[in-house]
Design a protein around this motif. Structure first.
Motif, PDB file in Angstrom:
ATOM      1  N   LYS A   1       0.828  -1.196   0.000  1.00 49.12           N
ATOM      2  CA  LYS A   1       0.000   0.000   0.000  1.00 49.12           C
ATOM      3  C   LYS A   1       0.873   1.263   0.000  1.00 49.12           C
ATOM      4  O   LYS A   1       0.566   2.229  -0.670  1.00 49.12           O
ATOM      5  CB  LYS A   1      -0.933  -0.050   1.215  1.00 49.12           C
ATOM      6  N   LEU A   2       1.958   1.254   0.769  1.00 46.83           N
ATOM      7  CA  LEU A   2       2.850   2.416   0.804  1.00 46.83           C
ATOM      8  C   LEU A   2       3.490   2.695  -0.552  1.00 46.83           C
ATOM      9  O   LEU A   2       3.579   3.846  -0.972  1.00 46.83           O
ATOM     10  CB  LEU A   2       3.946   2.225   1.861  1.00 46.83           C
ATOM     11  N   ILE A   3       3.915   1.652  -1.223  1.00 48.20           N
ATOM     12  CA  ILE A   3       4.529   1.838  -2.542  1.00 48.20           C
ATOM     13  C   ILE A   3       3.534   2.488  -3.492  1.00 48.20           C
ATOM     14  O   ILE A   3       3.895   3.372  -4.271  1.00 48.20           O
ATOM     15  CB  ILE A   3       5.070   0.501  -3.088  1.00 48.20           C
ATOM     16  N   GLN A   4       2.291   2.092  -3.405  1.00 48.25           N
ATOM     17  CA  GLN A   4       1.236   2.685  -4.223  1.00 48.25           C
ATOM     18  C   GLN A   4       1.107   4.187  -3.923  1.00 48.25           C
ATOM     19  O   GLN A   4       0.975   4.994  -4.839  1.00 48.25           O
ATOM     20  CB  GLN A   4      -0.074   1.961  -3.941  1.00 48.25           C
ATOM     21  N   LEU A  14       9.744  10.874  -9.432  1.00 46.65           N
ATOM     22  CA  LEU A  14      10.107   9.626  -8.749  1.00 46.65           C
ATOM     23  C   LEU A  14      10.533   8.648  -9.836  1.00 46.65           C
ATOM     24  O   LEU A  14       9.711   8.063 -10.526  1.00 46.65           O
ATOM     25  CB  LEU A  14       8.928   9.082  -7.946  1.00 46.65           C
ATOM     26  N   VAL A  15      11.841   8.508 -10.023  1.00 45.87           N
ATOM     27  CA  VAL A  15      12.358   7.803 -11.193  1.00 45.87           C
ATOM     28  C   VAL A  15      12.677   6.333 -10.965  1.00 45.87           C
ATOM     29  O   VAL A  15      12.919   5.607 -11.921  1.00 45.87           O
ATOM     30  CB  VAL A  15      13.607   8.515 -11.773  1.00 45.87           C
ATOM     31  N   LYS A  16      12.706   5.901  -9.728  1.00 49.34           N
ATOM     32  CA  LYS A  16      12.970   4.492  -9.436  1.00 49.34           C
ATOM     33  C   LYS A  16      11.851   3.938  -8.577  1.00 49.34           C
ATOM     34  O   LYS A  16      11.194   4.664  -7.846  1.00 49.34           O
ATOM     35  CB  LYS A  16      14.303   4.316  -8.707  1.00 49.34           C
ATOM     36  N   GLU A  17      11.674   2.646  -8.659  1.00 51.86           N
ATOM     37  CA  GLU A  17      10.703   1.961  -7.824  1.00 51.86           C
ATOM     38  C   GLU A  17      11.051   2.192  -6.354  1.00 51.86           C
ATOM     39  O   GLU A  17      12.214   2.022  -5.954  1.00 51.86           O
ATOM     40  CB  GLU A  17      10.748   0.462  -8.137  1.00 51.86           C
ATOM     41  N   PRO A  18      10.094   2.633  -5.528  1.00 54.78           N
ATOM     42  CA  PRO A  18      10.385   2.780  -4.092  1.00 54.78           C
ATOM     43  C   PRO A  18      10.908   1.457  -3.533  1.00 54.78           C
ATOM     44  O   PRO A  18      10.372   0.389  -3.849  1.00 54.78           O
ATOM     45  CB  PRO A  18       9.024   3.134  -3.490  1.00 54.78           C
ATOM     46  N   LYS A  19      11.969   1.536  -2.750  1.00 57.31           N
ATOM     47  CA  LYS A  19      12.617   0.315  -2.268  1.00 57.31           C
ATOM     48  C   LYS A  19      12.602   0.274  -0.738  1.00 57.31           C
ATOM     49  O   LYS A  19      13.111   1.174  -0.077  1.00 57.31           O
ATOM     50  CB  LYS A  19      14.054   0.268  -2.774  1.00 57.31           C
ATOM     51  N   LEU A  20      12.012  -0.796  -0.215  1.00 57.97           N
ATOM     52  CA  LEU A  20      12.045  -1.047   1.223  1.00 57.97           C
ATOM     53  C   LEU A  20      13.454  -1.503   1.583  1.00 57.97           C
ATOM     54  O   LEU A  20      13.956  -2.476   1.036  1.00 57.97           O
ATOM     55  CB  LEU A  20      11.030  -2.127   1.596  1.00 57.97           C
ATOM     56  N   PHE A  21      14.126  -0.756   2.476  1.00 60.39           N
ATOM     57  CA  PHE A  21      15.478  -1.169   2.848  1.00 60.39           C
ATOM     58  C   PHE A  21      15.614  -1.533   4.317  1.00 60.39           C
ATOM     59  O   PHE A  21      16.658  -2.022   4.735  1.00 60.39           O
ATOM     60  CB  PHE A  21      16.522  -0.119   2.442  1.00 60.39           C
ATOM     61  N   ASP A  22      14.541  -1.327   5.115  1.00 60.32           N
ATOM     62  CA  ASP A  22      14.626  -1.725   6.508  1.00 60.32           C
ATOM     63  C   ASP A  22      13.225  -1.825   7.092  1.00 60.32           C
ATOM     64  O   ASP A  22      12.321  -1.083   6.704  1.00 60.32           O
ATOM     65  CB  ASP A  22      15.439  -0.715   7.311  1.00 60.32           C
ATOM     66  N   SER A  23      13.048  -2.762   8.002  1.00 60.89           N
ATOM     67  CA  SER A  23      11.807  -2.840   8.779  1.00 60.89           C
ATOM     68  C   SER A  23      12.173  -3.329  10.172  1.00 60.89           C
ATOM     69  O   SER A  23      13.147  -4.058  10.358  1.00 60.89           O
ATOM     70  CB  SER A  23      10.791  -3.775   8.129  1.00 60.89           C
ATOM     71  N   PHE A  24      11.400  -2.881  11.138  1.00 62.13           N
ATOM     72  CA  PHE A  24      11.675  -3.223  12.525  1.00 62.13           C
ATOM     73  C   PHE A  24      10.351  -3.347  13.263  1.00 62.13           C
ATOM     74  O   PHE A  24       9.512  -2.444  13.188  1.00 62.13           O
ATOM     75  CB  PHE A  24      12.532  -2.144  13.185  1.00 62.13           C
ATOM     76  N   THR A  37       5.234  -1.925  13.640  1.00 63.68           N
ATOM     77  CA  THR A  37       6.320  -2.152  12.705  1.00 63.68           C
ATOM     78  C   THR A  37       6.656  -0.843  12.005  1.00 63.68           C
ATOM     79  O   THR A  37       5.764  -0.142  11.543  1.00 63.68           O
ATOM     80  CB  THR A  37       5.949  -3.213  11.658  1.00 63.68           C
ATOM     81  N   SER A  38       7.938  -0.518  11.958  1.00 61.46           N
ATOM     82  CA  SER A  38       8.428   0.655  11.236  1.00 61.46           C
ATOM     83  C   SER A  38       9.049   0.187   9.927  1.00 61.46           C
ATOM     84  O   SER A  38       9.734  -0.841   9.894  1.00 61.46           O
ATOM     85  CB  SER A  38       9.491   1.389  12.050  1.00 61.46           C
ATOM     86  N   TYR A  39       8.811   0.956   8.860  1.00 62.36           N
ATOM     87  CA  TYR A  39       9.377   0.650   7.547  1.00 62.36           C
ATOM     88  C   TYR A  39      10.169   1.844   7.050  1.00 62.36           C
ATOM     89  O   TYR A  39       9.754   2.983   7.224  1.00 62.36           O
ATOM     90  CB  TYR A  39       8.267   0.354   6.536  1.00 62.36           C
ATOM     91  N   ALA A  40      11.304   1.580   6.414  1.00 61.97           N
ATOM     92  CA  ALA A  40      12.119   2.633   5.816  1.00 61.97           C
ATOM     93  C   ALA A  40      12.228   2.358   4.315  1.00 61.97           C
ATOM     94  O   ALA A  40      12.599   1.252   3.909  1.00 61.97           O
ATOM     95  CB  ALA A  40      13.498   2.666   6.450  1.00 61.97           C
ATOM     96  N   PHE A  41      11.874   3.353   3.523  1.00 61.51           N
ATOM     97  CA  PHE A  41      11.907   3.233   2.069  1.00 61.51           C
ATOM     98  C   PHE A  41      12.894   4.227   1.483  1.00 61.51           C
ATOM     99  O   PHE A  41      13.056   5.332   1.992  1.00 61.51           O
ATOM    100  CB  PHE A  41      10.526   3.537   1.470  1.00 61.51           C
ATOM    101  N   ARG A  42      13.514   3.834   0.394  1.00 62.38           N
ATOM    102  CA  ARG A  42      14.386   4.726  -0.373  1.00 62.38           C
ATOM    103  C   ARG A  42      13.583   5.228  -1.565  1.00 62.38           C
ATOM    104  O   ARG A  42      13.045   4.445  -2.347  1.00 62.38           O
ATOM    105  CB  ARG A  42      15.630   3.980  -0.868  1.00 62.38           C
TER     106      ARG A  42
END
Length: 76
Positions: A1-4, A14-24, A37-42
């Protein structure tokens, strides 16, 4: 849902697909119902014909953050 959300509000910059790089996930038994849960996206914003300004990207990020909050999530 966040990527959407990122794609919808990220504009053509926004030139690249959003990328999940961390979750906790932290369990929190004192509040009941489990932890959060926390998510970090690039997110990569770029223009081929000009240098982007902080103000321009801040406007986009404000709209993204407002949408996330409207969905009941917290932006940190």
């Amino acid at each position: 849902k966040l990527i959407q959300v990122y794609k919808e509000f990220g504009t053509e910059l926004l030139v690249k697909e959003p990328k999940l790089f961390d979750s906790f996930t932290k369990s929190n038994s004192s509040e009941g119902g489990g932890g959060k849960t926390s998510y970090a996206f690039r997110l990569v914003f770029q223009s081929e014909d000009r240098t982007l300004t902080d103000e321009e990207i801040n406007k986009i990020m404000t709209k993204i953050n407002e949408k996330i909050v409207s969905l009941g999530w917290q932006v940190r």
